[in-house]
Design a protein around this motif. Structure first.
Motif, mmCIF file in Angstrom:
data_model
loop_
_atom_site.group_PDB
_atom_site.id
_atom_site.type_symbol
_atom_site.label_atom_id
_atom_site.label_comp_id
_atom_site.label_asym_id
_atom_site.label_seq_id
_atom_site.Cartn_x
_atom_site.Cartn_y
_atom_site.Cartn_z
ATOM 1 N N UNK A 111 1.011 -1.074 0.008
ATOM 2 C CA UNK A 111 -0.070 0.094 0.496
ATOM 3 C C UNK A 111 1.173 0.828 -0.272
ATOM 4 N N UNK A 112 2.145 1.704 0.752
ATOM 5 C CA UNK A 112 2.340 2.257 1.334
ATOM 6 C C UNK A 112 3.358 2.732 -0.219
ATOM 7 N N UNK A 113 3.686 1.268 -0.965
ATOM 8 C CA UNK A 113 4.742 1.815 -2.585
ATOM 9 C C UNK A 113 3.159 2.060 -3.483
ATOM 10 N N UNK A 114 2.253 1.405 -3.411
ATOM 11 C CA UNK A 114 1.232 2.290 -3.958
ATOM 12 C C UNK A 114 1.192 4.512 -4.050
ATOM 13 N N UNK A 115 0.637 4.007 -2.544
ATOM 14 C CA UNK A 115 0.812 5.324 -2.542
ATOM 15 C C UNK A 115 1.832 6.179 -2.620
ATOM 16 N N UNK B 139 6.879 2.920 12.945
ATOM 17 C CA UNK B 139 6.585 3.400 14.115
ATOM 18 C C UNK B 139 6.995 5.571 13.561
ATOM 19 N N UNK B 140 7.082 5.202 12.557
ATOM 20 C CA UNK B 140 7.925 7.028 12.055
ATOM 21 C C UNK B 140 7.668 6.745 10.100
ATOM 22 N N UNK B 141 7.167 7.729 9.827
ATOM 23 C CA UNK B 141 7.435 8.018 8.574
ATOM 24 C C UNK B 141 8.578 7.271 8.283
ATOM 25 N N UNK B 142 10.054 7.749 8.338
ATOM 26 C CA UNK B 142 10.857 7.800 7.656
ATOM 27 C C UNK B 142 11.385 5.834 7.978
ATOM 28 N N UNK B 143 10.826 5.416 8.938
ATOM 29 C CA UNK B 143 11.162 3.918 8.883
ATOM 30 C C UNK B 143 10.052 3.364 7.866
ATOM 31 N N UNK B 144 9.310 3.687 7.736
ATOM 32 C CA UNK B 144 8.297 3.148 6.679
ATOM 33 C C UNK B 144 8.596 3.219 5.669
ATOM 34 N N UNK B 145 9.593 4.275 5.023
ATOM 35 C CA UNK B 145 10.011 4.897 3.284
ATOM 36 C C UNK B 145 11.772 3.660 3.487
ATOM 37 N N UNK B 146 12.203 4.049 4.822
ATOM 38 C CA UNK B 146 12.974 3.051 3.808
ATOM 39 C C UNK B 146 12.827 1.702 3.930
ATOM 40 N N UNK B 147 11.534 1.258 4.672
ATOM 41 C CA UNK B 147 11.275 -0.060 4.567
ATOM 42 C C UNK B 147 10.800 -0.928 2.784
ATOM 43 N N UNK B 148 10.314 0.488 2.433
ATOM 44 C CA UNK B 148 9.972 0.025 0.906
ATOM 45 C C UNK B 148 11.169 0.584 0.431
ATOM 46 N N UNK B 149 11.990 1.189 0.664
ATOM 47 C CA UNK B 149 13.342 1.414 -0.092
ATOM 48 C C UNK B 149 13.773 -0.210 -0.251
#
Length: 192
Positions: A32-36, A65-75
């Motif tokens: 979902x994050x990748x799509x968004x 826990x953070x937006x950055x953590x989500x970015x890093x995980x998607x990447x």
């Protein structure tokens, strides 16, 4: 080289939950994050990400826990997928293996652009991803060079920059992007 030998694979594995239901939610959130991020860039709403994944915002924050953590995980997940593709195509004819991997690299660049501004070039994640990507794709290019299918007056970094430059351009659609990429790769190919 196995997927586990890439630095990014270890990072991805360490972040993914072990319980099946938690892992399912984690994977749904990454998708979902990748799509968004692809649609709305780095400013995509986290509430939208949770909604797309079919989970509550609390589940998103438990996993990221953070937006950055989500970015890093998607990447990291995208780069890990690139590494797996390199392994999957390794037995193909050298030029076909390289171009198949580069097609996936071009798709990855869309996600990378969306989260790139949120990542620091010196972060552990970024460094592990870069090392993993080079370790996965570099041998494909070198093999194509060894058999005379690819130019030898360029290196893998030159090739990635060329493809990245092409994918950074706005195209009418993916078919147009693929045609332009094919024309550029014809300039890299030495045998037909």
């Amino acid at each position: 080289m196995t997927a586990q030998s890439f630095p990014v694979s270890e990072i991805v594995a360490s972040r993914r939950p072990h319980r099946k239901d938690a892992a399912r939610n984690y994977d749904a959130l990454l998708t979902a994050a990748r799509e968004a991020f692809t649609e709305h860039g780095a400013e995509a709403s986290l509430e939208d990400v949770a909604r797309r994944a079919g989970v509550g915002i609390g589940t998103l924050y438990r996993n990221f826990p953070t937006r950055r953590h989500l970015f890093e995980s998607v990447y990291a997940d995208e780069v890990n997928a690139l590494c797996r593709v390199a392994e999957e195509v390794a037995d193909l004819e050298p030029w076909e293996a390289l171009t198949t991997w580069l097609d996936r690299f071009a798709d990855y660049m869309v996600t990378k652009r969306a989260v790139r501004e949120a990542l620091n070039d010196e972060s552990e994640i970024f460094t592990a991803c870069r090392e993993s990507m080079y370790a996965a794709g570099g041998p494909l290019f070198e093999r194509a060079q060894r058999v005379g299918a690819a130019r030898t007056d360029m290196d893998f970094v030159d090739l990635l920059r060329m493809v990245a430059g092409i994918t950074a351009t706005a195209f009418d659609d993916d078919a147009q992007r693929d045609r332009v990429l094919s024309v550029a790769l014809d300039g890299v190919r030495t045998s037909r």
